[in-house]
Design an enzyme around this catalytic site. Sequence first.
Site, PDB file in Angstrom:
ATOM      1  N   SER A 144       0.831  -1.208   0.000  1.00  0.00           N
ATOM      2  CA  SER A 144       0.000   0.000   0.000  1.00  0.00           C
ATOM      3  C   SER A 144       0.862   1.254   0.000  1.00  0.00           C
ATOM      4  O   SER A 144       1.969   1.264   0.551  1.00  0.00           O
ATOM      5  CB  SER A 144      -0.895  -0.005   1.245  1.00  0.00           C
ATOM      6  N   TYR A 169      -2.351  -0.287  10.074  1.00  0.00           N
ATOM      7  CA  TYR A 169      -2.540  -0.844   8.728  1.00  0.00           C
ATOM      8  C   TYR A 169      -1.258  -0.702   7.919  1.00  0.00           C
ATOM      9  O   TYR A 169      -0.767  -1.664   7.318  1.00  0.00           O
ATOM     10  CB  TYR A 169      -3.692  -0.133   8.015  1.00  0.00           C
TER      11      TYR A 169
END
Length: 340
Positions: A144, A169
């Site tokens: 990501s 995350y």
Amino acid sequence: MKILVTGAAGFIGFHLSQYLLNKGHDVIGLDNINDYYDINLKYARLKELGIKKSNAEQFLKYSQGIIHEDSFVFIRMNLEDREQLPLLFKKEKFDIVCNIAAQAGVRHSITNPEAYIDSNIVGYLNILECCRHNNIKHFIYASSSSVYGENKKVPFNISDNVNYPISLYAATKKSNELMAHTYSHLYNIPTTGLRFFTVYGPWGRPDMAIYLFTDAVFNEKPIKVFNNGKMSRDFTYIDDIIAGIDLVLESPPIKSKNKAAYQILNIGNGKPNSLENFIKVIETKFNKESKKEYLSMQAGDVSQTWADLTEIKSLGYKSKTEIVEGVGKFIDWYKKYNNI
């Protein structure tokens, strides 16, 4: 080839499965269909892939066997299932694994950290172990742009320091990259990590910006605009993402004398767009002006993303979809899916 796609009921995993099937590959999709967002959207995606809801609702023990009727097979399973996942790998003998499954969402990781460790760390390790013991030719996984944290230098390059994540995350995604390198080094598994940049398009998640903004504009509700509107994102249309994965699929990294068979690639649009401009495109499509509620920055969020695509462009990648076209396609799907 025979390809495992984890997260097949999710946004990117669904599109990837559909694309690979259309190219003639045998695809096995895996997903646990958790309730992070409306599971009916996940079942609707699976229906597009030819899977009935009744056949997707139950967690199946792989030892019971599955019936291969078509080129696409779906199994409901947790990544962290250390009994069933190895059985699946042993029986199916995959050529390539595309690990798109993960507990998604930066903001959700602030309030539900355990879910991220279970899926993105424990489950990810289980996948790596299965690849290790089953001669997988290429392991591709979703990283990501969030790993770049609050980097001020733009565009973000894969050589930039990513040691300071600002959400759990992001920390799990950085951990995935480190774990992949370890397995590439120790066991010569070719691994490719793809740092996705703000993916949007039809069948997108309800918690994603474009869905939230579109829903608000259509229903004439206020749009929450964080950091007082001083936000920009490298919005990337789903078809461009899938085309990029396809290029990477058969281009595994090669081990050299001083380097493991490991690579990290940015995959995005290659240019940032302000959040306010993105909202304006949606307003134009509906011929409505939205109400905006300007708020401060949320914990774990970043003010900008912008991908340096030098490395993936060397494979032939090109982002083709402009914002106006991509937003239009999303809105067309939104209206159809919601019977508007």
